[in-house]
Design a protein around this motif. Structure first.
Motif, short mmCIF file in Angstrom:
data_model
loop_
_atom_site.label_atom_id
_atom_site.label_comp_id
_atom_site.label_asym_id
_atom_site.label_seq_id
_atom_site.Cartn_x
_atom_site.Cartn_y
_atom_site.Cartn_z
N ARG A 1 0.82 -1.22 0.00
CA ARG A 1 0.00 0.00 0.00
C ARG A 1 0.85 1.27 0.00
O ARG A 1 0.48 2.28 -0.59
CB ARG A 1 -0.91 0.01 1.23
N LEU A 2 2.00 1.20 0.66
CA LEU A 2 2.89 2.36 0.71
C LEU A 2 3.71 2.53 -0.56
O LEU A 2 4.32 3.58 -0.78
CB LEU A 2 3.84 2.24 1.91
N SER A 3 3.75 1.50 -1.39
CA SER A 3 4.59 1.53 -2.59
C SER A 3 3.88 2.28 -3.72
O SER A 3 2.69 2.10 -3.95
CB SER A 3 4.90 0.10 -3.06
N SER A 4 4.64 3.11 -4.41
CA SER A 4 4.11 3.82 -5.56
C SER A 4 4.27 2.96 -6.81
O SER A 4 4.94 1.93 -6.79
CB SER A 4 4.84 5.14 -5.75
N ALA A 5 3.67 3.40 -7.91
CA ALA A 5 3.81 2.68 -9.18
C ALA A 5 5.27 2.63 -9.61
O ALA A 5 5.75 1.61 -10.12
CB ALA A 5 2.95 3.35 -10.25
N SER A 6 6.00 3.73 -9.37
CA SER A 6 7.41 3.77 -9.76
C SER A 6 8.24 2.78 -8.95
O SER A 6 9.21 2.20 -9.46
CB SER A 6 7.98 5.19 -9.59
N ASP A 7 7.86 2.54 -7.69
CA ASP A 7 8.57 1.55 -6.88
C ASP A 7 8.44 0.17 -7.49
O ASP A 7 9.42 -0.58 -7.58
CB ASP A 7 8.00 1.53 -5.45
N MET A 8 7.23 -0.18 -7.90
CA MET A 8 6.99 -1.50 -8.50
C MET A 8 7.74 -1.62 -9.83
O MET A 8 8.36 -2.66 -10.11
CB MET A 8 5.49 -1.70 -8.72
N VAL A 9 7.68 -0.57 -10.64
CA VAL A 9 8.35 -0.61 -11.95
C VAL A 9 9.85 -0.80 -11.78
O VAL A 9 10.46 -1.63 -12.46
CB VAL A 9 8.06 0.69 -12.74
N VAL A 10 10.45 -0.06 -10.86
CA VAL A 10 11.90 -0.16 -10.63
C VAL A 10 12.27 -1.55 -10.14
O VAL A 10 13.25 -2.14 -10.61
CB VAL A 10 12.36 0.91 -9.62
N ASN A 11 11.48 -2.11 -9.21
CA ASN A 11 11.78 -3.44 -8.70
C ASN A 11 11.80 -4.48 -9.81
O ASN A 11 12.74 -5.28 -9.92
CB ASN A 11 10.75 -3.83 -7.64
N PHE A 12 10.77 -4.49 -10.64
CA PHE A 12 10.70 -5.50 -11.69
C PHE A 12 11.70 -5.21 -12.81
O PHE A 12 12.24 -6.14 -13.41
CB PHE A 12 9.27 -5.58 -12.23
N PHE A 13 11.96 -3.95 -13.09
CA PHE A 13 12.98 -3.60 -14.08
C PHE A 13 14.33 -4.16 -13.64
O PHE A 13 15.05 -4.76 -14.44
CB PHE A 13 13.06 -2.07 -14.22
N LEU A 14 14.68 -3.90 -12.37
CA LEU A 14 15.97 -4.38 -11.86
C LEU A 14 16.05 -5.90 -11.89
O LEU A 14 17.09 -6.47 -12.21
CB LEU A 14 16.19 -3.86 -10.44
N LEU A 15 14.93 -6.57 -11.55
CA LEU A 15 14.92 -8.03 -11.60
C LEU A 15 15.22 -8.55 -13.00
O LEU A 15 16.04 -9.46 -13.18
CB LEU A 15 13.56 -8.55 -11.14
N VAL A 16 14.57 -7.96 -14.00
CA VAL A 16 14.77 -8.41 -15.38
C VAL A 16 16.19 -8.10 -15.84
O VAL A 16 16.84 -8.93 -16.49
CB VAL A 16 13.74 -7.75 -16.33
N ILE A 17 16.70 -6.91 -15.49
CA ILE A 17 18.07 -6.54 -15.88
C ILE A 17 19.08 -7.52 -15.29
O ILE A 17 20.00 -7.98 -15.98
CB ILE A 17 18.38 -5.10 -15.43
N ILE A 18 18.91 -7.85 -14.01
CA ILE A 18 19.83 -8.77 -13.34
C ILE A 18 19.75 -10.16 -13.97
O ILE A 18 20.78 -10.80 -14.24
CB ILE A 18 19.52 -8.84 -11.83
N CYS A 19 18.52 -10.62 -14.21
CA CYS A 19 18.34 -11.95 -14.83
C CYS A 19 18.98 -12.01 -16.21
O CYS A 19 19.64 -13.00 -16.56
CB CYS A 19 16.86 -12.29 -14.92
N MET A 20 18.80 -10.95 -17.00
CA MET A 20 19.37 -10.94 -18.34
C MET A 20 20.89 -10.88 -18.29
O MET A 20 21.58 -11.45 -19.13
CB MET A 20 18.83 -9.77 -19.15
N GLY A 21 21.44 -10.17 -17.30
CA GLY A 21 22.88 -10.12 -17.15
C GLY A 21 23.46 -11.48 -16.83
O GLY A 21 24.47 -11.90 -17.41
N LEU A 22 22.81 -12.20 -15.90
CA LEU A 22 23.27 -13.55 -15.55
C LEU A 22 23.08 -14.52 -16.72
O LEU A 22 23.94 -15.36 -16.98
CB LEU A 22 22.51 -14.05 -14.31
N TYR A 23 21.95 -14.39 -17.42
CA TYR A 23 21.70 -15.25 -18.57
C TYR A 23 22.77 -15.03 -19.65
O TYR A 23 23.30 -15.99 -20.22
CB TYR A 23 20.32 -14.95 -19.14
N SER A 24 23.10 -13.77 -19.89
CA SER A 24 24.13 -13.46 -20.90
C SER A 24 25.48 -14.04 -20.51
O SER A 24 26.21 -14.59 -21.34
CB SER A 24 24.25 -11.95 -21.08
N THR A 25 25.81 -13.92 -19.21
CA THR A 25 27.11 -14.39 -18.73
C THR A 25 27.23 -15.91 -18.75
O THR A 25 28.24 -16.46 -19.19
CB THR A 25 27.36 -13.87 -17.30
N LEU A 26 26.18 -16.59 -18.28
CA LEU A 26 26.27 -18.04 -18.10
C LEU A 26 25.77 -18.83 -19.31
O LEU A 26 26.34 -19.87 -19.64
CB LEU A 26 25.47 -18.45 -16.86
#
Length: 227
Positions: A119-144
């Motif tokens: 409830r305290l989280s804004s839309a930008s908080d959610m967007v940043v969280n999922f953006f970072l998750l995808v970026i991290i996953c793609m970085g690991l996928y690219s590396t491994l």
């Protein structure tokens, strides 16, 4: 045209938004320049998620700097050949990458699963969280994965050169033509998060409390009620 937009126009556009956005927010909206801590609602997952994320992100950022900014010939000049570099990038980089991923998963799950935090989280908080998750996953996928599937691909001869040319205002989009899609997506989302940065809680990165250790103690005194 698409190649030119993605690898020449878009990076400069994101950097411009990053710089101008920070200046404007600091000038006109300093009150919101905060991480909006929710520690008082839940501490355990925040502690472990934040600890793993922040301990991992610093060496990950340093690894990106070495791989993108420092030419391979410079590293070879100090004895770090291609084999040694890739051992460090794959094994050490993946170790810290998984630390960042686990930390981000804990923080994201905490945000979406705890009702009061959600409830305290804004839309930008959610967007940043999922953006970072995808970026991290793609970085690991690219590396491994991508590096294992395409062992002949060397991003230091394509992506790194393209990236350095951005700083000399002479980028060559053709260098990105044959780059595997996972690397392209990782880079595209990386620049996108820079464009989002000034409008989210990520601005707290620049508010490092350097004077915290040297500041004066806060003294609390009990005020006894008079009879």
């Amino acid at each position: 045209m698409l190649n030119q937009f993605l690898w020449v126009i878009y990076p400069y556009l994101c950097v411009a938004i990053f710089v101008i956005g920070h200046i404007a927010r600091y000038q006109y909206d300093q009150f919101s320049w905060t991480a909006k801590s929710s520690e008082f609602i839940e501490k355990k997952r925040l502690k472990w998620g934040s600890l793993l994320f922040h301990l991992g992100i610093i060496p990950v950022a340093a690894g990106h700097f070495v791989g993108l900014v420092i030419p391979a010939s410079w590293l070879e000049g100090i004895g770090v050949n291609n084999h040694l570099y890739h051992i460090g990038a794959v094994y050490i980089g993946s170790l810290f990458g998984f630390m960042v991923l686990i930390g981000m998963i804990l923080l994201t799950f905490r945000r979406v699963s705890i009702k009061n935090i959600r409830r305290l989280s804004s839309a930008s908080d959610m967007v940043v969280n999922f953006f970072l998750l995808v970026i991290i996953c793609m970085g690991l996928y690219s590396t491994l994965v991508t590096n294992a599937i395409s062992p002949d691909f060397d991003y230091r001869q394509t992506i790194s050169i393209w990236f350095r040319h951005l700083f000399t205002f002479n980028p060559n989009a053709s260098l990105m033509t044959n780059v595997p899609w996972s690397f392209k997506l990782h880079i595209f989302l990386g620049f996108s998060i820079f464009a989002l940065w000034p409008f989210t809680r990520l601005v707290h990165v620049w508010s490092v409390p350097l004077t915290y250790a040297s500041r004066s103690y806060i003294i609390y005194r009990k005020n006894k009620a008079r009879s």
